[in-house]
Write a protein that holds these residues in place. Structure first.
Motif, PDB file in Angstrom:
ATOM      1  N   ASN A  15      46.934  45.352  45.817  1.00  0.00           N
ATOM      2  CA  ASN A  15      46.621  44.638  46.992  1.00  0.00           C
ATOM      3  C   ASN A  15      45.692  43.244  46.645  1.00  0.00           C
ATOM      4  OD1 ASN A  15      45.453  43.518  49.452  1.00  0.00           O
ATOM      5  ND2 ASN A  15      45.735  45.434  50.430  1.00  0.00           N
ATOM      6  N   PRO A  16      46.540  42.071  46.671  1.00  0.00           N
ATOM      7  CA  PRO A  16      45.942  40.915  46.502  1.00  0.00           C
ATOM      8  C   PRO A  16      44.527  40.680  47.021  1.00  0.00           C
ATOM      9  CG  PRO A  16      48.191  40.257  46.927  1.00  0.00           C
ATOM     10  CD  PRO A  16      47.860  41.962  47.254  1.00  0.00           C
ATOM     11  N   GLU A  17      44.397  41.055  48.383  1.00  0.00           N
ATOM     12  CA  GLU A  17      43.002  40.903  49.120  1.00  0.00           C
ATOM     13  C   GLU A  17      41.888  41.957  48.568  1.00  0.00           C
ATOM     14  OE1 GLU A  17      45.937  40.636  51.021  1.00  0.00           O
ATOM     15  OE2 GLU A  17      45.957  38.480  50.654  1.00  0.00           O
ATOM     16  N   LYS A  18      42.324  43.148  48.255  1.00  0.00           N
ATOM     17  CA  LYS A  18      41.292  44.159  47.846  1.00  0.00           C
ATOM     18  C   LYS A  18      41.214  44.307  46.160  1.00  0.00           C
ATOM     19  CE  LYS A  18      42.097  46.380  52.165  1.00  0.00           C
ATOM     20  NZ  LYS A  18      42.665  47.644  53.126  1.00  0.00           N
ATOM     21  N   ALA A  19      42.134  44.091  45.475  1.00  0.00           N
ATOM     22  CA  ALA A  19      42.220  44.525  44.172  1.00  0.00           C
ATOM     23  C   ALA A  19      41.186  43.599  43.350  1.00  0.00           C
ATOM     24  CB  ALA A  19      43.670  44.382  43.577  1.00  0.00           C
ATOM     25  N   ALA A  20      40.328  44.395  42.298  1.00  0.00           N
ATOM     26  CA  ALA A  20      39.659  43.566  41.544  1.00  0.00           C
ATOM     27  C   ALA A  20      40.264  42.912  40.605  1.00  0.00           C
ATOM     28  CB  ALA A  20      38.525  44.670  40.949  1.00  0.00           C
ATOM     29  N   LEU A  21      39.876  41.602  40.375  1.00  0.00           N
ATOM     30  CA  LEU A  21      40.576  40.689  39.499  1.00  0.00           C
ATOM     31  C   LEU A  21      39.595  41.084  38.030  1.00  0.00           C
ATOM     32  CD1 LEU A  21      42.446  38.525  38.249  1.00  0.00           C
ATOM     33  CD2 LEU A  21      40.789  36.878  39.282  1.00  0.00           C
ATOM     34  N   ILE A  22      40.470  41.742  37.202  1.00  0.00           N
ATOM     35  CA  ILE A  22      39.508  42.102  35.842  1.00  0.00           C
ATOM     36  C   ILE A  22      39.766  41.180  34.694  1.00  0.00           C
ATOM     37  CG2 ILE A  22      39.527  44.103  34.163  1.00  0.00           C
ATOM     38  CD1 ILE A  22      40.255  45.862  36.777  1.00  0.00           C
ATOM     39  N   GLN A  23      40.707  40.796  34.472  1.00  0.00           N
ATOM     40  CA  GLN A  23      41.189  39.801  33.439  1.00  0.00           C
ATOM     41  C   GLN A  23      42.124  38.526  33.977  1.00  0.00           C
ATOM     42  OE1 GLN A  23      43.173  41.466  30.090  1.00  0.00           O
ATOM     43  NE2 GLN A  23      42.538  39.677  28.782  1.00  0.00           N
TER      44      GLN A  23
END
Length: 191
Positions: A15-23
């Motif tokens: 989910n683009p709004e909720k998912a952590a951007l990790i790399q």
């Protein structure tokens, strides 16, 4: 002037709004020359989704995300904007990157949410709305019977088919492999 930004993300979910951007990784290519690579490791933002299955696929752990290798998202955002500003005049409607990557629509959606979390609704001041995605070319070439239908159309599968080395689920590795795959597809089209 031809400006392309090859980009890939690794996230904590879908989910683009909720998912952590990790790399967040990429290569900036101007007029057929790679001019800069970037590779950011990012700490999950507060209350973000970090799915253990996603981390397992990437070969990461929750503990690793807490190390100094991973930088606060706000700092990465500032560095990323500075990088984009180095190559694009965001006030010039004709000066934009063509965004390239494998199944890159997902990555663009992740970037859009990333920008919005930092009060910026103008991602497309930097990016052209058209995208260079080998996934779509593969499907077209399969229909034209130029490429075979394989067990799936994942990046890993096509890299294996074309003999491209890939350590999947590291965004910089994925970008390098995607660039090589695009080269292979262009060679097929030129025949």
């Amino acid at each position: 002037m031809n400006k392309i930004i090859f980009i890939d993300t690794e996230t904590g979910g879908v989910n683009p709004e909720k998912a952590a951007l990790i790399q967040l990784s990429g290569i900036i290519r101007i007029d057929k020359k790679d001019v800069e690579k970037f590779n950011f490791y990012i700490k999950p933002f507060e209350n973000s989704e970090v799915n253990e299955k996603a981390l397992e696929v990437q070969g990461r752990t929750l503990e690793e995300l807490k190390t100094d290798k991973y930088v606060e998202e706000k700092e990465v955002y500032k560095q990323f904007i500075k990088l984009l500003d180095k190559y694009i005049d965001k006030y010039d409607r004709t000066d934009k990157f063509i965004v390239a990557g494998y199944n890159v629509r997902f990555d663009v959606d992740i970037l859009k949410a990333f920008f919005q979390r930092h009060g910026n609704n103008f991602l497309f001041s930097y990016l052209d709305s058209s995208m260079l995605d080998p996934l779509y070319s593969i499907r077209l070439l399969q229909i034209a019977e130029v490429l075979p239908v394989l067990e799936n159309n994942k990046l890993e599968t096509w890299c294996k088919h074309f003999g491209i080395e890939l350590k999947a689920h590291d965004s910089l590795e994925d970008i390098e492999a995607t660039k090589k795959l695009i080269g292979k597809l262009i060679s097929l089209i030129r025949k």
